[in-house]
Design an enzyme around this catalytic site. Structure first.
Site, PDB file in Angstrom:
ATOM      1  N   ASP A 141       0.984  -1.118   0.265  1.00 48.68           N
ATOM      2  CA  ASP A 141       0.030   0.107   0.367  1.00 48.68           C
ATOM      3  C   ASP A 141       0.807   1.414   0.005  1.00 48.68           C
ATOM      4  O   ASP A 141       0.358   2.625   0.868  1.00 48.68           O
ATOM      5  CB  ASP A 141      -1.410  -0.316   1.222  1.00 48.68           C
ATOM      6  CG  ASP A 141      -1.411   0.712   1.138  1.00 48.68           C
ATOM      7  OD1 ASP A 141      -3.011   1.585   2.205  1.00 48.68           O
ATOM      8  OD2 ASP A 141      -2.511   1.430  -0.001  1.00 48.68           O
ATOM      9  N   LYS A 144       2.777   3.712  -5.580  1.00 47.72           N
ATOM     10  CA  LYS A 144       1.940   2.457  -6.564  1.00 47.72           C
ATOM     11  C   LYS A 144       3.534   1.847  -7.518  1.00 47.72           C
ATOM     12  O   LYS A 144       3.499   1.069  -8.281  1.00 47.72           O
ATOM     13  CB  LYS A 144       1.210   2.912  -7.277  1.00 47.72           C
ATOM     14  CG  LYS A 144       0.057   3.662  -6.803  1.00 47.72           C
ATOM     15  CD  LYS A 144      -0.723   2.494  -5.068  1.00 47.72           C
ATOM     16  CE  LYS A 144      -1.094   3.141  -3.943  1.00 47.72           C
ATOM     17  NZ  LYS A 144      -0.404   2.617  -2.480  1.00 47.72           N
ATOM     18  N   ASP A 169      -2.963  -3.042  -2.662  1.00 45.38           N
ATOM     19  CA  ASP A 169      -4.447  -1.851  -2.883  1.00 45.38           C
ATOM     20  C   ASP A 169      -3.809  -1.386  -3.918  1.00 45.38           C
ATOM     21  O   ASP A 169      -2.809  -1.100  -4.633  1.00 45.38           O
ATOM     22  CB  ASP A 169      -4.081  -1.352  -0.768  1.00 45.38           C
ATOM     23  CG  ASP A 169      -5.979  -0.216  -0.537  1.00 45.38           C
ATOM     24  OD1 ASP A 169      -5.181   0.774  -0.346  1.00 45.38           O
ATOM     25  OD2 ASP A 169      -6.523  -0.349  -1.573  1.00 45.38           O
ATOM     26  N   ASN A 170      -5.554  -0.804  -4.051  1.00 43.81           N
ATOM     27  CA  ASN A 170      -5.043   0.535  -5.542  1.00 43.81           C
ATOM     28  C   ASN A 170      -5.007   0.243  -6.701  1.00 43.81           C
ATOM     29  O   ASN A 170      -4.672   0.659  -7.030  1.00 43.81           O
ATOM     30  CB  ASN A 170      -4.193   1.180  -4.919  1.00 43.81           C
ATOM     31  CG  ASN A 170      -4.207   1.884  -3.285  1.00 43.81           C
ATOM     32  OD1 ASN A 170      -3.906   2.217  -2.457  1.00 43.81           O
ATOM     33  ND2 ASN A 170      -5.693   2.249  -3.461  1.00 43.81           N
ATOM     34  N   GLU A 199     -11.700   3.881  -0.832  1.00 45.28           N
ATOM     35  CA  GLU A 199     -11.624   4.313   0.123  1.00 45.28           C
ATOM     36  C   GLU A 199     -12.684   5.643   0.325  1.00 45.28           C
ATOM     37  O   GLU A 199     -11.983   6.793  -0.306  1.00 45.28           O
ATOM     38  CB  GLU A 199     -10.801   4.564   1.480  1.00 45.28           C
ATOM     39  CG  GLU A 199      -9.952   5.580   1.185  1.00 45.28           C
ATOM     40  CD  GLU A 199      -8.689   5.126   0.387  1.00 45.28           C
ATOM     41  OE1 GLU A 199      -8.546   3.668  -0.714  1.00 45.28           O
ATOM     42  OE2 GLU A 199      -7.204   5.127   0.114  1.00 45.28           O
TER      43      GLU A 199
HETATM   44  O1  LIG Z   1      -0.859   6.696  -3.154  1.00 43.84           O
HETATM   45  C1  LIG Z   1      -1.336   6.295  -2.815  1.00 43.84           C
HETATM   46  N1  LIG Z   1      -1.106   5.733  -1.090  1.00 43.84           N
HETATM   47  C2  LIG Z   1       1.075   5.958  -1.372  1.00 43.84           C
HETATM   48  C3  LIG Z   1       1.063   5.857   0.423  1.00 43.84           C
HETATM   49  C4  LIG Z   1       2.625   5.947   0.576  1.00 43.84           C
HETATM   50  C5  LIG Z   1       3.108   5.471   2.386  1.00 43.84           C
HETATM   51  O2  LIG Z   1       4.305   4.832   1.892  1.00 43.84           O
HETATM   52  C6  LIG Z   1       4.647   5.404   2.333  1.00 43.84           C
HETATM   53  S1  LIG Z   1       6.324   5.488   0.605  1.00 43.84           S
HETATM   54  C7  LIG Z   1       7.422   4.031   0.657  1.00 43.84           C
HETATM   55  C8  LIG Z   1       8.181   3.915   0.005  1.00 43.84           C
HETATM   56  C9  LIG Z   1       9.527   2.980   0.581  1.00 43.84           C
HETATM   57  N2  LIG Z   1       8.868   2.013   0.988  1.00 43.84           N
HETATM   58  C10 LIG Z   1       8.173   2.266   2.593  1.00 43.84           C
HETATM   59  C11 LIG Z   1       7.506   3.480   2.592  1.00 43.84           C
HETATM   60  C12 LIG Z   1       4.628   6.830   2.401  1.00 43.84           C
HETATM   61  O3  LIG Z   1       5.239   8.435   2.895  1.00 43.84           O
HETATM   62  C13 LIG Z   1       3.288   6.679   2.320  1.00 43.84           C
HETATM   63  O4  LIG Z   1       3.019   6.539   3.362  1.00 43.84           O
HETATM   64  C14 LIG Z   1      -2.434   6.219  -2.240  1.00 43.84           C
HETATM   65  C15 LIG Z   1      -3.443   7.074  -2.987  1.00 43.84           C
HETATM   66  C16 LIG Z   1      -4.646   7.193  -3.232  1.00 43.84           C
HETATM   67  N3  LIG Z   1      -5.624   7.911  -3.801  1.00 43.84           N
HETATM   68  O5  LIG Z   1      -6.897   8.324  -4.186  1.00 43.84           O
HETATM   69  O6  LIG Z   1      -4.654   8.834  -4.636  1.00 43.84           O
HETATM   70  C17 LIG Z   1      -5.309   6.492  -2.539  1.00 43.84           C
HETATM   71  C18 LIG Z   1      -4.906   5.375  -1.757  1.00 43.84           C
HETATM   72  O7  LIG Z   1      -5.155   4.129  -0.940  1.00 43.84           O
HETATM   73  C19 LIG Z   1      -3.110   5.752  -1.736  1.00 43.84           C
HETATM   74  O8  LIG Z   1      -2.603   4.063  -0.748  1.00 43.84           O
HETATM   75 MG   LIG Z   2      -4.010   2.242  -0.429  1.00 47.14          MG
END
Ligand SMILES: O=C(NC/C=C/[C@H]1O[C@@H](Sc2ccncc2)[C@H](O)[C@@H]1O)c1cc([N+](=O)[O-])cc(O)c1O
Ligand SMILES: [Mg+2]
Length: 214
Positions: A141, A144, A169-170, A199
């Site tokens: 999650d 992406k 997810d996603n 969500e």
């Molecule tokens: O962009 C999305 N998720 C990216 C999540 C990123 C998370 O993981 C780390 S990156 C990382 C890197 C390397 N290692 C560990 C963490 C970031 O600091 C954040 O906490 C997302 C976007 C949408 N949306 O609707 O736009 C909906 C969702 O459910 C999503 O998960």
């Molecule tokens: Mg997500």
């Protein structure tokens, strides 16, 4: 310099959720993100699918990529038996700081190891640093465009065994096309799509469950 969204989510948890009650923390975050301000938690609808898979797999060692505020970390940890471990990787120190407090408020810190830093650096160190042999279940999650490289890295590092499960997810929104093509096209995976919604919205999204065949 106002507060950040994760800080406002933490404030809502500390104001409204019952300390030590993981479900109360999960419900408080869902309420806040549905009625106050949207945030990228896996949420209640996809969360119920996540719950069912965690219950089915009963993982002893699980990895979560992308902790964010700790919503799914708490949701998963509350389903794990006492001796199971959830390792969760977060890149952003500010998000990790919030997540630690959310995890503590929920009372699940004994089952969770929050690791700060990029997945690309930490995945190769899982065995030597955390004594991991292989992961029973991985929840993807995070960024992406990291789903596919990190999956290949886990394969290369011998962190997946026959029967290990990846839950992503996603896969529709925002979408992870390269990852989806890989797990659906590879003879080394048996994949299944669980249709749901992004969500707190009516937009289509879903989870992809992929069993590693070795
Ligand atoms: O962009 C999305 N998720 C990216 C999540 C990123 C998370 O993981 C780390 S990156 C990382 C890197 C390397 N290692 C560990 C963490 C970031 O600091 C954040 O906490 C997302 C976007 C949408 N949306 O609707 O736009 C909906 C969702 O459910 C999503 O998960
Ligand atoms: Mg997500």
């Amino acid at each position: 310099t106002g507060s950040t969204r994760p800080e406002r989510i933490l404030a809502a948890v500390q104001r409204k959720a019952t300390k030590g009650d993981a479900r109360s923390v999960v419900n408080t975050i869902d309420q806040y993100c549905r009625y106050q301000e949207w945030a990228m938690n896996v949420g209640d609808e996809k969360g119920a699918i996540l719950d069912s898979i965690v219950c089915e797999v009963k993982p002893s060692v699980m990895l979560e990529l992308g902790t964010y505020c700790g919503y799914s970390t708490v949701r998963i940890a509350s389903m794990l038996p006492p001796n199971a471990r959830l390792l969760t990787l977060e890149f952003n120190p500010a998000y990790a700081a919030v997540a630690r407090q959310v995890i503590a408020w929920a009372g699940v810190e004994d089952k969770v190891v929050l690791i700060e830093g990029p997945s690309g650096d930490w995945i190769p160190k899982m065995k030597e640093e955390f004594g991991v042999t292989s992961f029973d279940l991985v929840f993807l999650d995070h960024w992406k465009d990291r789903y596919l490289p990190d999956t290949k890295l886990m394969e290369e590092c011998g962190l997946l065994r026959t029967g290990s499960i990846l839950l992503a997810d996603n896969v529709i929104c925002p979408g992870t096309p390269e990852y989806l093509e890989y797990v659906r096209g590879s003879p080394r995976y048996e994949s299944k799509y669980f249709r749901s919604h992004l969500e707190y919205t009516r937009v289509e999204d879903g989870l992809e469950k992929s069993v590693f065949l070795g």
